[in-house]
Design a protein around this motif. Sequence first.
Motif, PDB file in Angstrom:
ATOM      1  N   LEU A 111       3.201  29.323 -39.203  1.00 40.96           N
ATOM      2  CA  LEU A 111       1.912  28.816 -38.716  1.00 40.96           C
ATOM      3  C   LEU A 111       1.437  27.742 -39.671  1.00 40.96           C
ATOM      4  CD1 LEU A 111      -0.715  31.517 -37.637  1.00 40.96           C
ATOM      5  CD2 LEU A 111       0.073  29.525 -36.352  1.00 40.96           C
ATOM      6  N   LEU A 112       1.506  26.488 -39.210  1.00 44.52           N
ATOM      7  CA  LEU A 112       1.067  25.390 -40.070  1.00 44.52           C
ATOM      8  C   LEU A 112      -0.445  25.235 -39.976  1.00 44.52           C
ATOM      9  CD1 LEU A 112       3.930  22.924 -39.092  1.00 44.52           C
ATOM     10  CD2 LEU A 112       3.831  24.507 -41.037  1.00 44.52           C
ATOM     11  N   THR A 113      -0.989  24.428 -40.870  1.00 45.58           N
ATOM     12  CA  THR A 113      -2.444  24.283 -40.956  1.00 45.58           C
ATOM     13  C   THR A 113      -3.086  23.925 -39.626  1.00 45.58           C
ATOM     14  OG1 THR A 113      -2.189  23.609 -43.242  1.00 45.58           O
ATOM     15  CG2 THR A 113      -4.296  23.108 -42.207  1.00 45.58           C
ATOM     16  N   ARG A 118      -3.084  26.899 -37.418  1.00 45.40           N
ATOM     17  CA  ARG A 118      -4.052  27.901 -37.892  1.00 45.40           C
ATOM     18  C   ARG A 118      -5.465  27.528 -37.451  1.00 45.40           C
ATOM     19  NH1 ARG A 118      -2.045  30.580 -43.521  1.00 45.40           N
ATOM     20  NH2 ARG A 118       0.168  30.403 -43.094  1.00 45.40           N
ATOM     21  N   GLU A 119      -5.750  26.240 -37.562  1.00 49.27           N
ATOM     22  CA  GLU A 119      -7.099  25.790 -37.189  1.00 49.27           C
ATOM     23  C   GLU A 119      -7.394  26.017 -35.719  1.00 49.27           C
ATOM     24  OE1 GLU A 119      -7.593  22.065 -40.227  1.00 49.27           O
ATOM     25  OE2 GLU A 119      -8.719  22.003 -38.335  1.00 49.27           O
ATOM     26  N   VAL A 120      -6.426  25.687 -34.874  1.00 46.31           N
ATOM     27  CA  VAL A 120      -6.692  25.812 -33.443  1.00 46.31           C
ATOM     28  C   VAL A 120      -6.771  27.290 -33.034  1.00 46.31           C
ATOM     29  CG1 VAL A 120      -4.292  25.558 -32.613  1.00 46.31           C
ATOM     30  CG2 VAL A 120      -6.172  24.876 -31.158  1.00 46.31           C
ATOM     31  N   VAL A 121      -5.959  28.143 -33.677  1.00 50.72           N
ATOM     32  CA  VAL A 121      -6.051  29.585 -33.395  1.00 50.72           C
ATOM     33  C   VAL A 121      -7.406  30.122 -33.872  1.00 50.72           C
ATOM     34  CG1 VAL A 121      -5.080  31.878 -33.903  1.00 50.72           C
ATOM     35  CG2 VAL A 121      -3.545  29.963 -33.413  1.00 50.72           C
ATOM     36  N   ALA A 122      -7.848  29.669 -35.031  1.00 54.36           N
ATOM     37  CA  ALA A 122      -9.158  30.111 -35.550  1.00 54.36           C
ATOM     38  C   ALA A 122     -10.281  29.689 -34.596  1.00 54.36           C
ATOM     39  CB  ALA A 122      -9.403  29.536 -36.948  1.00 54.36           C
TER      40      ALA A 122
END
Length: 279
Positions: A112-114, A117-121
């Motif tokens: 999981l790249l940054t 991670r951001e879009v999942v968050a």
Amino acid sequence: VGKQSRRKWLRRANSRCIFCEEPSVTKEHIWSEWMHPILVVTPEDEAVEFLKVHESKADRLGRLRVRNRQGSTAKKTVRVVCGTCNPGWMNDLEKEVRPVLEPLLLGVPVSLLTAGREVVARWITLKLIVGEHAQLGIAVVTQADRSAFMHERRIPDAVKIWIGQIDSPKWKHGWQRHAATLAWPGEAPPKPFRKNVQTTVFGAGKLLVFAMVSYLADYKGGVAETFAHVMPRLWPLSADRWPPERMVTEQEADRFAAYLDQVLRQRNVGWRPQPPEEA
Ligand SMILES: [Zn+2]
């Protein structure tokens, strides 16, 4: 304000979109349609705990009064978002997250790249905000933060998220939310009185999410760092590794779900049973 008009006000308030505040909300499933086959619902999946609220009134002996609801998120619908937001920016976010989210739901070990991670968050934040409106009057995220999320996809500072992998019939679409009003000893509770802390644990397929939303200043709670190899922090972004070393056990997930209960039992946390008398 009388009980009657308060009820009327709540009904009216509830019929506006929680994001853009326009009237005329539509009925929506919590999970988008593409997720339904992954979450496969069977009749015995129904008995999943959905909500646990620490009531704003204590019982006669001053004990916490807790309200429980049963239900599964698989079939859960909410009427809190309008017909413009849902097929518009919310759907864009669903489309954006799908390629990153799908392997997490299926338990496929991917990195999981940054950006991912951001879009999942952001997607988790969206679910938290919509999910906390499944019941009236206990939402924690403020309207200002909801508006900023809609306009700029800004995740509120109050939100912290940890994720793990789990293989559990109970948690594959289980949802448990705890909400309470917390104040530091000697400090006044929020005014007007409202819930200011909530923890949510939800499962979606093999993804397990623990999220804390706290508007209590300087409150640092959540999953312990010693757990980072099992339940890495997703938001704020961390260097914790994904995929995790192992799956979360059902027992551990249950413990996460009971997190706020444990916090409320600590002696140094001032839990306000009811609104203070006006001076
Ligand atoms: Zn809207």
